[in-house]
Design a protein around this motif. Structure first.
Motif, PDB file in Angstrom:
ATOM      1  N   LYS A 292      -3.098  52.945  41.061  1.00  0.00           N
ATOM      2  CA  LYS A 292      -2.615  54.285  40.768  1.00  0.00           C
ATOM      3  C   LYS A 292      -2.209  54.410  39.304  1.00  0.00           C
ATOM      4  O   LYS A 292      -1.527  53.560  38.745  1.00  0.00           O
ATOM      5  CB  LYS A 292      -1.415  54.609  41.661  1.00  0.00           C
ATOM      6  CG  LYS A 292      -0.874  56.023  41.463  1.00  0.00           C
ATOM      7  CD  LYS A 292       0.322  56.282  42.371  1.00  0.00           C
ATOM      8  CE  LYS A 292       0.885  57.676  42.118  1.00  0.00           C
ATOM      9  NZ  LYS A 292       2.080  57.927  42.975  1.00  0.00           N
ATOM     10  N   LEU A 293      -2.655  55.497  38.671  1.00  0.00           N
ATOM     11  CA  LEU A 293      -2.342  55.737  37.265  1.00  0.00           C
ATOM     12  C   LEU A 293      -0.911  56.240  37.134  1.00  0.00           C
ATOM     13  O   LEU A 293      -0.552  57.276  37.693  1.00  0.00           O
ATOM     14  CB  LEU A 293      -3.318  56.762  36.693  1.00  0.00           C
ATOM     15  CG  LEU A 293      -3.299  56.978  35.175  1.00  0.00           C
ATOM     16  CD1 LEU A 293      -3.729  55.709  34.450  1.00  0.00           C
ATOM     17  CD2 LEU A 293      -4.226  58.132  34.814  1.00  0.00           C
ATOM     18  N   LEU A 294      -0.085  55.497  36.408  1.00  0.00           N
ATOM     19  CA  LEU A 294       1.302  55.895  36.203  1.00  0.00           C
ATOM     20  C   LEU A 294       1.380  56.947  35.115  1.00  0.00           C
ATOM     21  O   LEU A 294       0.735  56.815  34.066  1.00  0.00           O
ATOM     22  CB  LEU A 294       2.154  54.688  35.829  1.00  0.00           C
ATOM     23  CG  LEU A 294       2.262  53.574  36.878  1.00  0.00           C
ATOM     24  CD1 LEU A 294       3.144  52.445  36.359  1.00  0.00           C
ATOM     25  CD2 LEU A 294       2.816  54.125  38.190  1.00  0.00           C
ATOM     26  N   ALA A 295       2.185  57.972  35.340  1.00  0.00           N
ATOM     27  CA  ALA A 295       2.296  59.050  34.362  1.00  0.00           C
ATOM     28  C   ALA A 295       3.635  59.751  34.498  1.00  0.00           C
ATOM     29  O   ALA A 295       4.133  59.965  35.607  1.00  0.00           O
ATOM     30  CB  ALA A 295       1.167  60.057  34.552  1.00  0.00           C
ATOM     31  N   MET A 296       4.235  60.115  33.370  1.00  0.00           N
ATOM     32  CA  MET A 296       5.436  60.931  33.382  1.00  0.00           C
ATOM     33  C   MET A 296       5.009  62.377  33.620  1.00  0.00           C
ATOM     34  O   MET A 296       4.259  62.941  32.820  1.00  0.00           O
ATOM     35  CB  MET A 296       6.185  60.817  32.042  1.00  0.00           C
ATOM     36  CG  MET A 296       7.409  61.742  31.963  1.00  0.00           C
ATOM     37  SD  MET A 296       8.198  61.743  30.333  1.00  0.00           S
ATOM     38  CE  MET A 296       9.173  60.238  30.427  1.00  0.00           C
ATOM     39  N   PRO A 297       5.473  63.011  34.718  1.00  0.00           N
ATOM     40  CA  PRO A 297       5.041  64.382  35.029  1.00  0.00           C
ATOM     41  C   PRO A 297       5.354  65.358  33.895  1.00  0.00           C
ATOM     42  O   PRO A 297       6.332  65.190  33.157  1.00  0.00           O
ATOM     43  CB  PRO A 297       5.845  64.717  36.291  1.00  0.00           C
ATOM     44  CG  PRO A 297       6.223  63.403  36.871  1.00  0.00           C
ATOM     45  CD  PRO A 297       6.410  62.474  35.703  1.00  0.00           C
ATOM     46  N   PHE A 298       4.523  66.375  33.775  1.00  0.00           N
ATOM     47  CA  PHE A 298       4.707  67.361  32.717  1.00  0.00           C
ATOM     48  C   PHE A 298       6.073  68.040  32.811  1.00  0.00           C
ATOM     49  O   PHE A 298       6.690  68.348  31.784  1.00  0.00           O
ATOM     50  CB  PHE A 298       3.596  68.412  32.771  1.00  0.00           C
ATOM     51  CG  PHE A 298       2.222  67.841  32.549  1.00  0.00           C
ATOM     52  CD1 PHE A 298       1.956  67.057  31.435  1.00  0.00           C
ATOM     53  CD2 PHE A 298       1.200  68.086  33.442  1.00  0.00           C
ATOM     54  CE1 PHE A 298       0.696  66.521  31.218  1.00  0.00           C
ATOM     55  CE2 PHE A 298      -0.069  67.562  33.233  1.00  0.00           C
ATOM     56  CZ  PHE A 298      -0.320  66.778  32.119  1.00  0.00           C
ATOM     57  N   SER A 299       6.553  68.256  34.024  1.00  0.00           N
ATOM     58  CA  SER A 299       7.861  68.891  34.188  1.00  0.00           C
ATOM     59  C   SER A 299       8.962  68.035  33.584  1.00  0.00           C
ATOM     60  O   SER A 299       9.909  68.550  32.974  1.00  0.00           O
ATOM     61  CB  SER A 299       8.146  69.141  35.672  1.00  0.00           C
ATOM     62  OG  SER A 299       8.105  67.920  36.404  1.00  0.00           O
ATOM     63  N   GLU A 300       8.826  66.714  33.729  1.00  0.00           N
ATOM     64  CA  GLU A 300       9.833  65.811  33.173  1.00  0.00           C
ATOM     65  C   GLU A 300       9.719  65.728  31.650  1.00  0.00           C
ATOM     66  O   GLU A 300      10.722  65.556  30.950  1.00  0.00           O
ATOM     67  CB  GLU A 300       9.687  64.414  33.789  1.00  0.00           C
ATOM     68  CG  GLU A 300      10.829  63.495  33.428  1.00  0.00           C
ATOM     69  CD  GLU A 300      11.076  62.418  34.477  1.00  0.00           C
ATOM     70  OE1 GLU A 300      11.707  61.419  34.116  1.00  0.00           O
ATOM     71  OE2 GLU A 300      10.650  62.578  35.642  1.00  0.00           O
ATOM     72  N   SER A 302       8.864  68.248  29.717  1.00  0.00           N
ATOM     73  CA  SER A 302       9.540  69.456  29.238  1.00  0.00           C
ATOM     74  C   SER A 302      11.050  69.316  29.350  1.00  0.00           C
ATOM     75  O   SER A 302      11.796  69.725  28.457  1.00  0.00           O
ATOM     76  CB  SER A 302       9.065  70.676  30.026  1.00  0.00           C
ATOM     77  OG  SER A 302       7.704  70.939  29.769  1.00  0.00           O
ATOM     78  N   SER A 303      11.515  68.710  30.452  1.00  0.00           N
ATOM     79  CA  SER A 303      12.952  68.513  30.647  1.00  0.00           C
ATOM     80  C   SER A 303      13.517  67.555  29.598  1.00  0.00           C
ATOM     81  O   SER A 303      14.601  67.785  29.048  1.00  0.00           O
ATOM     82  CB  SER A 303      13.207  67.974  32.052  1.00  0.00           C
ATOM     83  OG  SER A 303      14.571  67.684  32.233  1.00  0.00           O
ATOM     84  N   THR A 304      12.786  66.488  29.309  1.00  0.00           N
ATOM     85  CA  THR A 304      13.244  65.482  28.350  1.00  0.00           C
ATOM     86  C   THR A 304      13.312  66.036  26.936  1.00  0.00           C
ATOM     87  O   THR A 304      14.250  65.774  26.182  1.00  0.00           O
ATOM     88  CB  THR A 304      12.316  64.257  28.383  1.00  0.00           C
ATOM     89  OG1 THR A 304      12.351  63.672  29.690  1.00  0.00           O
ATOM     90  CG2 THR A 304      12.733  63.215  27.350  1.00  0.00           C
ATOM     91  N   THR A 305      12.297  66.810  26.549  1.00  0.00           N
ATOM     92  CA  THR A 305      12.221  67.318  25.178  1.00  0.00           C
ATOM     93  C   THR A 305      12.926  68.651  24.994  1.00  0.00           C
ATOM     94  O   THR A 305      13.234  69.041  23.859  1.00  0.00           O
ATOM     95  CB  THR A 305      10.751  67.494  24.752  1.00  0.00           C
ATOM     96  OG1 THR A 305      10.114  68.435  25.637  1.00  0.00           O
ATOM     97  CG2 THR A 305      10.011  66.165  24.799  1.00  0.00           C
TER      98      THR A 305
END
Length: 339
Positions: A292-300, A302-305
């Motif tokens: 499985k390809l690990l990825a930080m979700p786009f929602s996270e 946006s939340s982080t930045t």
């Protein structure tokens, strides 16, 4: 305005204005100006004022040059003038805005489908472009219109006409441009709203860069296994928008951020359809055999930045500052290593 600094004995003495020109000075057409603006509207000219281009004028049609949507679904209409145009040009632009204000959602959707050559609905594309939680309702699209007239900074009649209509309550602004010819090279100066804020190209920046999954499902592995940031076809020009020292975040469609790297080389051209730059990875590198390809979700992301990105393009504007990029690298490392 550009000024040459006159210097004597190491002391700045005075400023001399540099002569500027417009597109007609070089025998260029308004279509040349239109294409230049349209190709740079998101990631260069309006890097922090996000717009979603949805349509360009067609030959022999009574239409403005470029139509775009903002995050609220309001229509932003660009009318471009390569040289002195006068008040009649504004009257023409106002007629275009009046006509566009009566367009139904269905008509706009057909124009977008034709322009984008995509079967994705306009409201779905808008939601993805602005990373909205929900799609706007069709009735929320094109409730308001804003007119931007782009013309030569020397066109006093055009500027005066725009100011008149603006004072009378019309949502209209004038964006001046100038062309300079220095040492045999041409330079384009442009003033973007609201305060002409642009990041200094010499500053290190963070860029969310798409893996071009729509172009080729396997393109991600070309980048990961060869340590490069790469783009193809019509999107290959975006490789020129990152520079040595910039930090790129690999954005994989439908997944999120999968890796980050520092740009190391100038642009390279392996074939007519591809451009790339070499990179040095700052995070773990995904593997084909990794499951499985690990990825930080786009929602996270946006939340982080604390930013809302224009996800629909190869380069996701706005850019990040160096410090913002380093903080996102740190958070991405934490996320990928704990999964």
């Amino acid at each position: 305005m550009l000024y040459k600094i006159e210097e004597k004995a190491g002391v700045f003495q005075k400023l001399d204005p540099v002569e500027f020109k417009d597109f007609s000075s070089f025998g260029k057409l308004e279509k040349d100006l239109e294409n230049l603006i349209a190709n740079s509207i998101l990631d260069v000219l309006f890097e922090d004022a996000k717009l979603m281009p949805i349509f360009q004028e067609r030959q022999w049609q009574a239409e403005a040059d470029i139509y775009a949507l903002n995050e609220r679904g309001e229509l932003v209409i660009f009318e471009l003038k390569r040289a002195s145009a006068g008040k009649d040009a504004v009257h023409q632009a106002l007629r275009y805005a009046q006509d566009a204000g009566q367009w139904t959602y269905q008509k706009l959707a057909r124009k977008f489908e034709e322009y984008s050559n995509s079967t994705v609905s306009l409201v779905s594309a808008h939601r993805e472009a602005f990373s909205l939680e929900h799609e706007l309702e069709p009735k929320e699209i094109n409730n308001n219109q804003h007119l931007l007239v782009i013309g030569s900074a020397a066109d006093e009649s055009l500027i005066s006409s725009v100011d008149y209509w603006k004072k009378n309550g019309i949502s209209i602004d004038f964006l001046p441009y100038r062309v300079y010819e220095l040492a045999g090279q041409k330079h384009f100066e442009f003033f973007a709203l609201p305060y002409d804020i642009h990041k200094n190209p010499s500053d290190v920046k963070g860029v969310l860069f798409d893996t071009n999954r729509s172009w080729d499902e396997s393109s991600i592995w070309s980048m990961m296994e060869n340590s490069r940031v790469e783009a193809y076809g019509d999107a290959k020009r975006f490789v020129h928008h990152v520079h040595v020292g910039d930090i790129v975040f690999f954005s994989h469609k439908w997944c999120g951020l999968i890796a980050a790297a520092k740009v190391k080389s100038e642009v390279k051209t392996p074939d007519s359809e591809t451009l790339y730059r070499d990179v040095e990875f700052l995070t773990p590198i995904p593997s084909r055999q990794g499951g499985k390809l690990l990825a930080m979700p786009f929602s996270e992301v946006s939340s982080t930045t604390g930013k809302s990105f224009f996800w629909a393009r190869t380069i996701k504007v706005p850019y990040l500052t160096k410090n913002e990029a380093l903080e996102l690298v740190e958070e991405l490392n934490k996320y990928l290593r704990r999964k």
